[in-house]
Design an enzyme around this catalytic site. Structure first.
Site, PDB file in Angstrom:
ATOM      1  N   HIS A   1     -10.759  -4.217  -4.971  1.00 13.25           N
ATOM      2  CA  HIS A   1     -11.529  -5.444  -5.203  1.00 13.25           C
ATOM      3  C   HIS A   1     -12.840  -5.107  -5.932  1.00 13.25           C
ATOM      4  O   HIS A   1     -13.213  -5.782  -6.889  1.00 13.25           O
ATOM      5  CB  HIS A   1     -11.903  -6.113  -3.866  1.00 13.25           C
ATOM      6  CG  HIS A   1     -10.753  -6.698  -3.102  1.00 13.25           C
ATOM      7  ND1 HIS A   1     -10.572  -6.491  -1.755  1.00 13.25           N
ATOM      8  CD2 HIS A   1      -9.737  -7.513  -3.491  1.00 13.25           C
ATOM      9  CE1 HIS A   1      -9.503  -7.154  -1.347  1.00 13.25           C
ATOM     10  NE2 HIS A   1      -8.971  -7.772  -2.370  1.00 13.25           N
TER      11      HIS A   1
ATOM     12  N   LYS B   1      -5.174 -18.576   8.419  1.00 13.39           N
ATOM     13  CA  LYS B   1      -5.060 -17.136   8.701  1.00 13.39           C
ATOM     14  C   LYS B   1      -6.006 -16.797   9.837  1.00 13.39           C
ATOM     15  O   LYS B   1      -6.990 -17.484  10.075  1.00 13.39           O
ATOM     16  CB  LYS B   1      -5.457 -16.332   7.464  1.00 13.39           C
ATOM     17  CG  LYS B   1      -4.363 -16.254   6.416  1.00 13.39           C
ATOM     18  CD  LYS B   1      -4.754 -15.220   5.367  1.00 13.39           C
ATOM     19  CE  LYS B   1      -3.753 -15.182   4.220  1.00 13.39           C
ATOM     20  NZ  LYS B   1      -4.237 -14.349   3.119  1.00 13.39           N
TER      21      LYS B   1
ATOM     22  N   ARG C   1      -1.609  -6.021  -9.465  1.00 11.93           N
ATOM     23  CA  ARG C   1      -1.278  -4.650  -9.083  1.00 11.93           C
ATOM     24  C   ARG C   1       0.098  -4.255  -9.602  1.00 11.93           C
ATOM     25  O   ARG C   1       0.252  -3.369 -10.401  1.00 11.93           O
ATOM     26  CB  ARG C   1      -1.324  -4.479  -7.562  1.00 11.93           C
ATOM     27  CG  ARG C   1      -2.716  -4.340  -7.037  1.00 11.93           C
ATOM     28  CD  ARG C   1      -2.785  -4.613  -5.576  1.00 11.93           C
ATOM     29  NE  ARG C   1      -2.486  -6.015  -5.313  1.00 11.93           N
ATOM     30  CZ  ARG C   1      -2.662  -6.616  -4.160  1.00 11.93           C
ATOM     31  NH1 ARG C   1      -3.104  -5.940  -3.137  1.00 11.93           N
ATOM     32  NH2 ARG C   1      -2.389  -7.898  -4.019  1.00 11.93           N
TER      33      ARG C   1
ATOM     34  N   SER D   1      -5.846  -5.223   1.331  1.00 11.72           N
ATOM     35  CA  SER D   1      -6.574  -5.347   2.600  1.00 11.72           C
ATOM     36  C   SER D   1      -5.615  -5.139   3.777  1.00 11.72           C
ATOM     37  O   SER D   1      -6.003  -4.605   4.821  1.00 11.72           O
ATOM     38  CB  SER D   1      -7.221  -6.724   2.705  1.00 11.72           C
ATOM     39  OG  SER D   1      -8.134  -6.913   1.667  1.00 11.72           O
TER      40      SER D   1
HETATM   41  P1  ADP Z   1      -5.581 -13.253  -1.747  1.00 15.42           P
HETATM   42  O1  ADP Z   1      -5.257 -13.503  -0.298  1.00 15.42           O
HETATM   43  O2  ADP Z   1      -6.135 -14.444  -2.466  1.00 15.42           O
HETATM   44  O3  ADP Z   1      -4.534 -12.529  -2.556  1.00 15.42           O
HETATM   45  P2  ADP Z   1      -7.008 -10.778  -1.638  1.00 15.42           P
HETATM   46  O4  ADP Z   1      -8.335 -10.559  -1.020  1.00 15.42           O
HETATM   47  O5  ADP Z   1      -5.848 -10.064  -1.079  1.00 15.42           O
HETATM   48  O6  ADP Z   1      -6.847 -12.332  -1.644  1.00 15.42           O
HETATM   49  O7  ADP Z   1      -7.077 -10.433  -3.190  1.00 15.42           O
HETATM   50  C1  ADP Z   1      -7.964 -11.064  -4.062  1.00 15.42           C
HETATM   51  C2  ADP Z   1      -7.610 -10.696  -5.493  1.00 15.42           C
HETATM   52  O8  ADP Z   1      -7.800  -9.323  -5.695  1.00 15.42           O
HETATM   53  C3  ADP Z   1      -6.164 -10.981  -5.893  1.00 15.42           C
HETATM   54  O9  ADP Z   1      -6.143 -11.409  -7.245  1.00 15.42           O
HETATM   55  C4  ADP Z   1      -5.496  -9.637  -5.771  1.00 15.42           C
HETATM   56  O10 ADP Z   1      -4.379  -9.525  -6.639  1.00 15.42           O
HETATM   57  C5  ADP Z   1      -6.616  -8.735  -6.224  1.00 15.42           C
HETATM   58  N1  ADP Z   1      -6.478  -7.391  -5.671  1.00 15.42           N
HETATM   59  C6  ADP Z   1      -6.283  -7.045  -4.383  1.00 15.42           C
HETATM   60  N2  ADP Z   1      -6.185  -5.707  -4.263  1.00 15.42           N
HETATM   61  C7  ADP Z   1      -6.324  -5.198  -5.514  1.00 15.42           C
HETATM   62  C8  ADP Z   1      -6.283  -3.871  -6.073  1.00 15.42           C
HETATM   63  N3  ADP Z   1      -6.057  -2.814  -5.301  1.00 15.42           N
HETATM   64  N4  ADP Z   1      -6.460  -3.747  -7.391  1.00 15.42           N
HETATM   65  C9  ADP Z   1      -6.647  -4.837  -8.175  1.00 15.42           C
HETATM   66  N5  ADP Z   1      -6.668  -6.108  -7.725  1.00 15.42           N
HETATM   67  C10 ADP Z   1      -6.517  -6.283  -6.416  1.00 15.42           C
END
Ligand code: ADP
Length: 169
Positions: free
Chosen positions: A17, A41, A90, A128
């Site tokens: 992130h 959630k 990803r 996460s």
């Molecule tokens: P959501 O529940 O909306 O997917 P996340 O917090 O999991 O929220 O992710 C937010 C954004 O960050 C999403 O666009 C996700 O694809 C991106 N993201 C999460 N992990 C990574 C990573 N390791 N590398 C690049 N982008 C990521």
């Protein structure tokens, strides 16, 4: 002046992130990190804890703003008058879902454009969920999250495990 929103749950914020936040801050005049307060959630961190952790991580990035939001992303985008949404990609598994969401958002709000940034190769496996899974078993998360976040995650699981022990007595 082009502003963008980078929305997500950030539960917790990972190195993946943070990499997307840093790269977006170089591409746009202002980036709002939108922390979703999703009542469906059951998050590990409260929304204000998540907002504060990202504020701390981005305190030296003047064009990053951190806000929480409820409900639909398109409504939040209208509220803050931003037309660009940033999402991280990803793997191919992200693609189908992200494409569907991007097209749905466009159908709801025709001025919205979604910009995808591909993950840094070092973080392509990282989510996460993986952080929470490893941390829940006392695993090493130092290559998954910024160093400031490690004690916060560890403390959460210490409290959960203490509570679990008490409840199990
Ligand atoms: P959501 O529940 O909306 O997917 P996340 O917090 O999991 O929220 O992710 C937010 C954004 O960050 C999403 O666009 C996700 O694809 C991106 N993201 C999460 N992990 C990574 C990573 N390791 N590398 C690049 N982008 C990521």
């Amino acid at each position: 002046m082009v502003k963008a929103i980078y929305p997500g749950s950030f539960d917790p914020c990972t190195l993946g992130h943070l990499d997307i936040i840093k790269r977006s801050s170089a591409l746009f005049d202002e980036v709002i990190v939108g922390v979703l307060n999703n009542s469906k959630k059951n998050p590990l961190f409260t929304v204000s804890e998540r907002v504060n952790m990202i504020k701390e991580l981005t305190k030296d990035m003047p064009n990053i703003k951190v806000m929480s939001f409820d409900g639909l992303l398109v409504d939040f985008a209208r509220e803050v008058d931003v037309h660009v949404i940033i999402r991280g990609l990803r793997a191919i598994t992200d693609f189908e879902y992200e494409l569907q969401i991007a097209q749905s958002n466009k159908a709801q709000h025709s001025e919205i454009e979604t910009v995808f940034l591909t993950t840094d190769i070092h973080y392509s496996y990282l989510s996460s969920t993986i952080v929470r899974e490893f941390a829940s078993y006392g695993g090493d998360i130092s290559s998954f999250v910024p160093k400031e976040i490690i004690p916060l995650v560890e403390e959460k699981y210490r409290n959960i495990n203490v509570k679990g022990d008490k409840d199990g007595q």
